[in-house]
Structures are given as C-alpha cells and as structure tokens.
Design a protein around this motif. Structure first.
Motif, PDB file in Angstrom:
ATOM      1  N   ARG A 146      99.673  75.325  49.558  1.00  0.00           N
ATOM      2  CA  ARG A 146      99.641  76.207  48.447  1.00  0.00           C
ATOM      3  C   ARG A 146      99.257  75.239  47.120  1.00  0.00           C
ATOM      4  O   ARG A 146      99.016  75.710  46.083  1.00  0.00           O
ATOM      5  N   LEU A 147      99.374  73.763  47.436  1.00  0.00           N
ATOM      6  CA  LEU A 147      98.991  72.826  46.102  1.00  0.00           C
ATOM      7  C   LEU A 147      97.391  72.937  46.146  1.00  0.00           C
ATOM      8  O   LEU A 147      96.714  72.926  47.211  1.00  0.00           O
ATOM      9  N   PRO A 148      96.811  73.058  44.764  1.00  0.00           N
ATOM     10  CA  PRO A 148      95.253  73.214  44.539  1.00  0.00           C
ATOM     11  C   PRO A 148      94.849  71.856  44.938  1.00  0.00           C
ATOM     12  O   PRO A 148      95.320  70.834  44.628  1.00  0.00           O
ATOM     13  N   THR A 149      93.752  71.842  45.509  1.00  0.00           N
ATOM     14  CA  THR A 149      92.840  70.556  45.711  1.00  0.00           C
ATOM     15  C   THR A 149      92.302  70.067  44.264  1.00  0.00           C
ATOM     16  O   THR A 149      91.469  70.809  43.736  1.00  0.00           O
ATOM     17  N   PRO A 150      92.301  68.912  44.091  1.00  0.00           N
ATOM     18  CA  PRO A 150      91.896  68.260  42.957  1.00  0.00           C
ATOM     19  C   PRO A 150      90.314  68.391  42.982  1.00  0.00           C
ATOM     20  O   PRO A 150      89.743  68.287  43.843  1.00  0.00           O
ATOM     21  N   ALA A 151      89.916  69.063  41.565  1.00  0.00           N
ATOM     22  CA  ALA A 151      88.482  69.137  41.466  1.00  0.00           C
ATOM     23  C   ALA A 151      87.787  67.788  41.249  1.00  0.00           C
ATOM     24  O   ALA A 151      88.150  66.991  41.031  1.00  0.00           O
TER      25      ALA A 151
END
Length: 322
Positions: A146-151
């Motif tokens: 659920r952690l967002p992937t860094p852009a």
C-alpha cells in the motif's frame, strides 16, 4: 527486531551500540520484495540520532517489548513520527514469551488513539519460539503493497546519516535515498560545500550496484572527498535542481511542554540550531505562524527544544521564502 527475522544484527560492534549509531538490516518477504529497516536508538540521550534515521523514511516499525510495555522513549518516538508526517507502519510487540503480548498491544493501541499512527496493524511475536514471525512477514507485505511508489524525478536528494572511510576507496557516506536515483559515475553536489563530486562506487544492502532508485538504503563512495569535509546532515543533490534559503515561514502544528529558548530544526538527517525569537512567539500555542532562519527550505520537519530531561517536539509545515 528478532534476529531470526532479519538474520543480521544492525549494531554489529559494542562501540556502535555505545554511540547509539544507526543500524541497518533487511529481509526478503515471501512475495520476493526486500524490506529494509533503519534501526534507531531508543535512549533519550540519542534522540538526535533517532531523528536522523526517521526523517527520510516512508513508514515505521514501532517495536515494543511485552515485558516492558509502553515507555517514555516509545512516546518520544511516536511524537517524532507524527512530527515528520510518518503515518503508516506496523506495531510489533516482541518478547511475548516474557510478558503478556496481547495486553501490551491493547495498551499501545490506546496510547496511539488520536494520533496519526492510530490504527496500525499489530503483531505479537517471540524470537525464541518463532511465534508471530509469519504474521509479521504478512503484515510487512501488506504495508509494502500500500505504500506509494516514489515518482520518477531528476531531483535526487540523499541526506547523509553516516560517514566513514574504507582503505583503498576513500570516503563513504550512507543514507536513505528518499527521492530520485543515484548511479555509478553520476555527478552530485555536496550542498554544504557547493562542490560537485563523482560517484566512484555504489552499494545497496551490502551489494555493489550500478544504480539505486528511491526508496533505498545506499552507501556512496565519493571520489576526491576528504573524510572531514562531510558529516551527518549534509545532503547530496542533483546539480542545478535545488535552491537554498536562509529563511522560511513555518506553521507549528503542535508544541509539547517546552520551556527552552533553544530551538533545533530537524529535517532529513540534519539538526540545525536556529537563532531567532520564533520559539518565544510560537510556544504560546499550536497553529501559530512563525518565521525561522535555517539553511534548508521546503517540506516537513521536526522542531525540538527541551523540557527537563526530555525533548519536546513539534511538527511544522514550511516553505522557502524567496
């Protein structure tokens, strides 16, 4: 963390434990993902070290021993997580063979209620018996998912939290790469000296790599950099993509029991004493806008003073003044 879980001791030497150094360990989940842990010290006198380790991380593993339960150090760590805006993670109760793990988890949930860390998934474990370790791996897998992937961004920034030398290689800095990427032979700017440096070698999780992308734990060997020219709190950035400041506006969200006139700004791994009257004006209540002076200028930070033997923390959302 239980040694059977990571199979690596974060603090390998007694001297590292005595100094309260940051440690690093990792484990591979059944899904194939690798999760890295920055082990931060718990004792109050090592709070600056703890803040240096927490600043760049996206999530936290809050570890509480069942036979010791909630402590003042636990409260300080939770306040630091709140100040840095770290909202996700896993609550881990260890040493359940020596105490009531379910009771410790219930107390922790009560203490976390009303904080950004409320609702953390809790897992009760015991290293000697292995109880709870499969459940902990499952909880970490759900956290990682659920952690967002860094852009992707060309604006690389690495906050330095450790510096040492390797015979035959020279100066090595370590940190948590929270933004951008670093590759072998890249040119990076050491901000404190405004000096471009070349990446000679790069490691992540004990292995040499050609490239590392955020979020990653990295060790960077820099060509031609003397050991005494860099220290914790320095930053390596992509040349031409960052602007500095000596002044910024801040809004204090929370200020706990502090009667000190000394203010220390924590951002990334940096701890910057700030000489101004913002503390005197800001400590009259939360939600006040203050003007601060420092050497960095955008994002989210922690402001620390002292109250008796304990630090007092507040969080601050801030922006650079042009």
């Amino acid at each position: 963390m239980p040694p059977p879980f990571t199979r690596r001791e974060p603090d390998r030497w007694a001297e590292e434990r005595r100094r309260g150094d940051l440690g690093c360990a990792w484990t591979t989940l059944p899904t194939g993902e690798t999760v890295t842990f920055v082990d931060v010290p718990g004792h109050q006198k090592f709070v600056p070290n703890m803040l240096a380790g927490v600043g760049p991380v996206p999530a936290a593993l809050l570890v509480i021993a069942a036979d010791e339960a909630w402590s003042r150090q636990t409260q300080e760590h939770v306040e630091a997580l709140c100040a840095f805006g770290v909202r996700d993670g896993v609550l881990v109760i260890t040493r359940a063979d020596l105490g009531d793990g379910d009771l410790a988890a219930e107390e922790a949930r009560d203490r976390l209620a009303g904080t950004p860390s409320a609702g953390l998934e809790a897992v009760v474990t015991s290293a000697p018996t292995g109880a709870g370790l499969p459940e902990l791996r499952g909880a970490l897998g759900r956290l990682a998912a659920r952690l967002p992937t860094p852009a992707a961004t060309p604006r690389t920034r690495l906050w330095v939290d450790r510096v040492f030398t390797v015979r035959g290689a020279g100066t090595v800095v370590t940190g948590t790469l929270g933004r951008g990427s670093i590759a072998r032979d890249d040119e990076l700017l050491l901000w404190s000296r405004a000096e471009p440096l070349r990446v000679r070698q790069l490691q992540s999780l004990g292995r040499s790599v050609d490239r590392a992308d955020a979020v990653a734990r990295v060790a960077v060997n820099l060509r031609g950099l003397p050991r005494d020219a860099v220290r914790r709190g320095d930053a390596l950035v992509t040349p031409g993509w960052w602007a500095g400041t000596t002044e910024f506006d801040a809004r204090l969200d929370r200020l706990a029991d502090c009667r000190s006139s000394q203010v220390i700004l924590h951002v990334g791994s940096a701890a910057v004493p700030s000489a101004h009257d913002a503390w005197a004006r800001g400590r009259r209540g939360s939600g006040r806008s203050v003007r601060c002076r420092s050497t960095w200028g955008s994002g989210r930070c922690s402001i620390r003073g002292s109250s008796g033997s304990s630090p007092a923390l507040s969080s601050s959302t801030w922006k650079r003044r042009r």
